[in-house]
Each structure stands twice: as structure tokens, then as C-alpha cells.
Design a protein around this motif. Structure first.
Motif, mmCIF file in Angstrom:
data_model
loop_
_atom_site.group_PDB
_atom_site.id
_atom_site.type_symbol
_atom_site.label_atom_id
_atom_site.label_comp_id
_atom_site.label_asym_id
_atom_site.label_seq_id
_atom_site.Cartn_x
_atom_site.Cartn_y
_atom_site.Cartn_z
ATOM 1 N N GLY A 151 0.784 -1.230 0.000
ATOM 2 C CA GLY A 151 0.000 0.000 0.000
ATOM 3 C C GLY A 151 0.813 1.276 0.000
ATOM 4 O O GLY A 151 0.247 2.363 0.071
ATOM 5 N N ILE A 152 2.139 1.165 -0.087
ATOM 6 C CA ILE A 152 3.022 2.331 -0.112
ATOM 7 C C ILE A 152 3.561 2.505 -1.525
ATOM 8 O O ILE A 152 3.986 1.536 -2.167
ATOM 9 C CB ILE A 152 4.201 2.164 0.866
ATOM 10 C CG1 ILE A 152 3.686 1.923 2.284
ATOM 11 C CG2 ILE A 152 5.107 3.388 0.823
ATOM 12 C CD1 ILE A 152 2.953 3.065 2.897
ATOM 13 N N HIS A 153 3.567 3.748 -2.009
ATOM 14 C CA HIS A 153 4.110 4.028 -3.338
ATOM 15 C C HIS A 153 5.504 4.630 -3.203
ATOM 16 O O HIS A 153 5.719 5.593 -2.472
ATOM 17 C CB HIS A 153 3.213 5.008 -4.089
ATOM 18 C CG HIS A 153 3.675 5.251 -5.497
ATOM 19 N ND1 HIS A 153 4.538 6.276 -5.823
ATOM 20 C CD2 HIS A 153 3.431 4.583 -6.652
ATOM 21 C CE1 HIS A 153 4.786 6.235 -7.123
ATOM 22 N NE2 HIS A 153 4.125 5.226 -7.642
ATOM 23 N N TYR A 154 6.453 4.015 -3.909
ATOM 24 C CA TYR A 154 7.852 4.450 -3.878
ATOM 25 C C TYR A 154 8.263 4.954 -5.262
ATOM 26 O O TYR A 154 7.844 4.411 -6.285
ATOM 27 C CB TYR A 154 8.790 3.293 -3.512
ATOM 28 C CG TYR A 154 8.574 2.674 -2.158
ATOM 29 C CD1 TYR A 154 9.364 3.035 -1.072
ATOM 30 C CD2 TYR A 154 7.590 1.689 -1.965
ATOM 31 C CE1 TYR A 154 9.186 2.451 0.173
ATOM 32 C CE2 TYR A 154 7.405 1.103 -0.716
ATOM 33 C CZ TYR A 154 8.210 1.485 0.344
ATOM 34 O OH TYR A 154 8.027 0.899 1.573
ATOM 35 N N LYS A 155 9.138 5.968 -5.264
ATOM 36 C CA LYS A 155 9.756 6.433 -6.502
ATOM 37 C C LYS A 155 11.209 6.781 -6.203
ATOM 38 O O LYS A 155 11.495 7.556 -5.286
ATOM 39 C CB LYS A 155 9.034 7.655 -7.066
ATOM 40 C CG LYS A 155 9.628 8.149 -8.396
ATOM 41 C CD LYS A 155 8.985 9.460 -8.838
ATOM 42 C CE LYS A 155 7.541 9.256 -9.221
ATOM 43 N NZ LYS A 155 6.923 10.511 -9.732
ATOM 44 N N LEU A 156 12.124 6.197 -6.964
ATOM 45 C CA LEU A 156 13.546 6.507 -6.822
ATOM 46 C C LEU A 156 13.874 7.618 -7.806
ATOM 47 O O LEU A 156 14.022 7.383 -9.004
ATOM 48 C CB LEU A 156 14.395 5.260 -7.086
ATOM 49 C CG LEU A 156 15.906 5.448 -6.958
ATOM 50 C CD1 LEU A 156 16.304 5.905 -5.564
ATOM 51 C CD2 LEU A 156 16.635 4.146 -7.318
ATOM 52 N N ILE A 157 13.990 8.832 -7.286
ATOM 53 C CA ILE A 157 14.181 9.992 -8.141
ATOM 54 C C ILE A 157 15.619 10.096 -8.625
ATOM 55 O O ILE A 157 15.879 10.413 -9.791
ATOM 56 C CB ILE A 157 13.754 11.266 -7.390
ATOM 57 C CG1 ILE A 157 12.238 11.190 -7.093
ATOM 58 C CG2 ILE A 157 14.075 12.531 -8.194
ATOM 59 C CD1 ILE A 157 11.748 12.258 -6.146
ATOM 60 N N ALA A 158 16.573 9.827 -7.744
ATOM 61 C CA ALA A 158 17.986 9.895 -8.133
ATOM 62 C C ALA A 158 18.782 8.925 -7.280
ATOM 63 O O ALA A 158 18.421 8.632 -6.135
ATOM 64 C CB ALA A 158 18.531 11.307 -7.971
ATOM 65 N N GLY A 159 19.882 8.412 -7.849
ATOM 66 C CA GLY A 159 20.777 7.541 -7.113
ATOM 67 C C GLY A 159 20.363 6.089 -7.146
ATOM 68 O O GLY A 159 19.664 5.630 -8.067
ATOM 69 N N SER A 160 20.781 5.346 -6.127
ATOM 70 C CA SER A 160 20.504 3.908 -6.058
ATOM 71 C C SER A 160 20.049 3.532 -4.656
ATOM 72 O O SER A 160 20.600 3.994 -3.657
ATOM 73 C CB SER A 160 21.752 3.107 -6.439
ATOM 74 O OG SER A 160 22.834 3.409 -5.573
ATOM 75 N N ALA A 161 19.033 2.677 -4.607
ATOM 76 C CA ALA A 161 18.492 2.150 -3.351
ATOM 77 C C ALA A 161 17.448 1.102 -3.714
ATOM 78 O O ALA A 161 16.958 1.056 -4.848
ATOM 79 C CB ALA A 161 17.859 3.251 -2.504
ATOM 80 N N PHE A 162 17.098 0.241 -2.765
ATOM 81 C CA PHE A 162 16.077 -0.792 -2.978
ATOM 82 C C PHE A 162 16.433 -1.673 -4.189
ATOM 83 O O PHE A 162 15.548 -2.116 -4.915
ATOM 84 C CB PHE A 162 14.693 -0.170 -3.166
ATOM 85 C CG PHE A 162 14.166 0.543 -1.951
ATOM 86 C CD1 PHE A 162 13.434 -0.130 -0.989
ATOM 87 C CD2 PHE A 162 14.418 1.897 -1.767
ATOM 88 C CE1 PHE A 162 12.943 0.539 0.133
ATOM 89 C CE2 PHE A 162 13.938 2.576 -0.647
ATOM 90 C CZ PHE A 162 13.197 1.887 0.305
ATOM 91 N N HIS A 163 17.722 -1.877 -4.435
ATOM 92 C CA HIS A 163 18.203 -2.684 -5.563
ATOM 93 C C HIS A 163 17.759 -2.118 -6.908
ATOM 94 O O HIS A 163 17.609 -2.851 -7.885
ATOM 95 C CB HIS A 163 17.736 -4.140 -5.431
ATOM 96 C CG HIS A 163 18.100 -4.769 -4.117
ATOM 97 N ND1 HIS A 163 19.391 -5.133 -3.816
ATOM 98 C CD2 HIS A 163 17.348 -5.063 -3.023
ATOM 99 C CE1 HIS A 163 19.422 -5.641 -2.587
ATOM 100 N NE2 HIS A 163 18.198 -5.611 -2.087
#
Length: 289
Positions: A151-163
Motif C-alpha cells: 500500500g506504499i508508493h515508492y519512486k527513486l528519483i535519483a541515485g541507487s536504493a532498494f536494488h
């Protein structure tokens, strides 16, 4: 023992014809990882006779990241770039040894009522990249890694994380992550982070260890690997950080560098009009003082 090392409140700053909320730098915390400067723009309702007009001004030793929630800005720079940025996209400009850019309301929105809301971020360059050639990259919103989990929305805007890796071409180990929750959830994401880490609460509320925190606050963690908190309903936060540099960074106006000599040279070069020009733009922001 609390994992919160520091709480930074948003502070009002006047940047000409626009008021912003200054988040970094802060007297007790100059940087978080390589992040050295964060301004929260707006939300601002612009009347028909109001526009964002930031004339040509210089940068060295950093990358700028512009991320909008509402509105549009036209970016022009001394590389000849002319790029319209819309909400959710990323403008990433690396100044290196020197670049000049302007930011304005697009012509199509002048003489209309508009809203402007977003983040302006500076990321310091590592020592071996401080004098690199300037570059500019635009990344559309749909190109950024985006996913949902519990139920959580994630967005990786820059860089690296969460593989995952954002296509924004960063120059050091960092992350800038958007997290949105419609319902209350408890998150434990410390094993996904590294280096120094902080949370900026754009809207809503988070709580940890019987303490609650609201919008316009940055929470700086003592240890990123212990990042656990409850995010409340209708909340948007940004988690940012990364590995800090060994060398101290100096900041003066729009200049970031590891040496005072480099800062002083940039000041003189701007006063003497030695920076490159933006095509068809003659006005400029004078050196302060």
C-alpha cells in the motif's frame, strides 16, 4: 534511545521575487551525505502579473536537481539547453568548473494564473569531479523507477536504493526517494539505505519512538541502518542521503568547492564576466555584496 540526531525546521528565505523554505544548509548540519542545499519552493499561487524570473546566474562544484509538484519552469543554460520541466520529471544540471543558467515561467503561462511548487536541490561533487565539464540531463517522470509495496508508493528519483538505479546520472553514492502513503503503515527500510540519511516531510505526519512529526521538517538520522518509523495516512516524504565526502565543502552564494581559492576565483570570474553566456539572455544576477 532515539535514532533522531537532529530536527531541522523549514525557514523562510527571499530569493528575489520569490519566497522559499530553506532546509539545508543548517548551522548544525551543513550537509547530509553529498546533499548541501535544499529549498522548498511554494506552494505559491502566481497571479496574472506574477512570474518566476531568476535571471542568469553561475554555479560551480555541484549538481542541481529540480523536481516539481505543480507548475512548469523553463530552464536555459550556457550549454545552449532550453528545457521545460513539468511535475514529476527531473532536471539534473552538473556545473563542474562552471555553468550559467536561468529559470523562468514559460511564455505560454505568462499572463495566466498558475501554481508553482517543488524542490530545488544541490548535490556537491566529489573532489575528482569538481572541475569536470558542465552537463545537463532531463529525465521524464515515467523513466524513474516507481513501484508499490504493502500500500506504499515508492519512486527513486535519483541515485541507487532498494536494488534499483535511477537513470539520473549522479556522480557519487546517494539516494533521493519519494514515499507516499494513503493509509497508515510501519516501515523498516534501514537495510536499504547507506551513509548519512534524512527524511523531509512534505505533507502529512510520521511517528517514531512515541514522537510525532509534521510537514516542513527534516529529521536527520543518527544511523541510517536503523531507519524505522510509522507513516500516517495521506503523507508524502522524501528520504535523501548517501556517503559523505572526506573533505569539507565550502559554500558561497551559488558556488560549492573544497577550497577557498576556487570560490574566490569563481567570484572574480563572475564579476569580470568570464563565465560562459546563455544565448539571447543579457540580464544577470550580480555577485552579492
Amino acid at each position: 534511545m532515539s535514532n533522531i540526531n537532529l530536527i531541522i525546521e523549514e525557514r523562510s528565505r527571499d530569493i528575489g521575487n520569490f519566497m522559499v523554505g530553506r532546509l539545508l544548509p543548517f548551522r548544525k548540519k551543513r550537509m547530509v551525505g553529498p546533499f548541501i542545499f535544499i529549498d522548498h519552493m511554494g506552494p505559491k499561487s502566481l497571479a496574472k502579473d506574477e512570474n518566476l524570473d531568476v535571471p542568469p546566474h553561475p554555479h560551480i562544484g555541484l549538481s542541481t536537481l529540480t523536481y516539481l509538484f505543480e507548475g512548469e519552469i523553463i530552464h536555459k543554460d550556457s550549454l545552449g539547453t532550453e528545457q521545460l520541466i513539468k511535475p514529476g520529471a527531473v532536471n539534473w544540471m552538473t556545473a563542474g568548473k562552471g555553468i550559467v543558467h536561468s529559470e523562468r515561467t514559460p511564455d505560454k503561462l505568462r499572463n495566466t494564473e498558475t501554481n508553482l511548487h517543488g524542490l530545488q536541490i544541490w548535490v556537491a561533487l566529489p573532489l575528482d569531479k569538481e572541475n569536470m565539464e558542465p552537463t545537463f540531463t532531463h529525465t521524464e517522470a515515467e523513466e524513474l523507477p516507481s513501484w508499490q509495496e504493502d500500500g506504499i508508493h515508492y519512486k527513486l528519483i535519483a541515485g541507487s536504493a532498494f536494488h534499483k538505479v535511477s537513470p539520473v546520472p549522479v556522480h557519487s553514492d546517494l539516494y533521493f526517494i519519494e514515499i507516499k502513503a494513503q493509509e497508515k503503515r510501519t516501515l523498516n527500510i534501514g537495510n536499504e539505505l547507506y551513509g548519512e540519511s534524512a527524511i523531509y516531510i512534505l505533507e502529512g505526519e510520521i511517528s517514531t519512538e512515541d514522537q510525532s512529526f509534521g510537514n516542513k521538517q527534516i529529521l536527520v538520522a543518527k544511523e541510517s541502518s536503523l531507519c524505522e518509523f510509522t507513516i500516517h495516512e495521506n503523507t508524502t516524504i522524501y528520504i535523501f542521503g548517501g556517503h559523505p565526502f572526506e573533505e569539507e565543502r565550502k559554500i558561497y552564494w551559488n558556488f560549492v568547492a573544497s577550497s577557498q581559492e576556487t570560490i574566490d576565483k569563481a567570484k572574480e570570474d563572475w564579476k569580470r564576466s568570464k563565465f560562459p553566456k546563455i544565448p539571447n539572455e543579457e540580464d544577470f544576477v550580480p555577485l552579492p555584496g
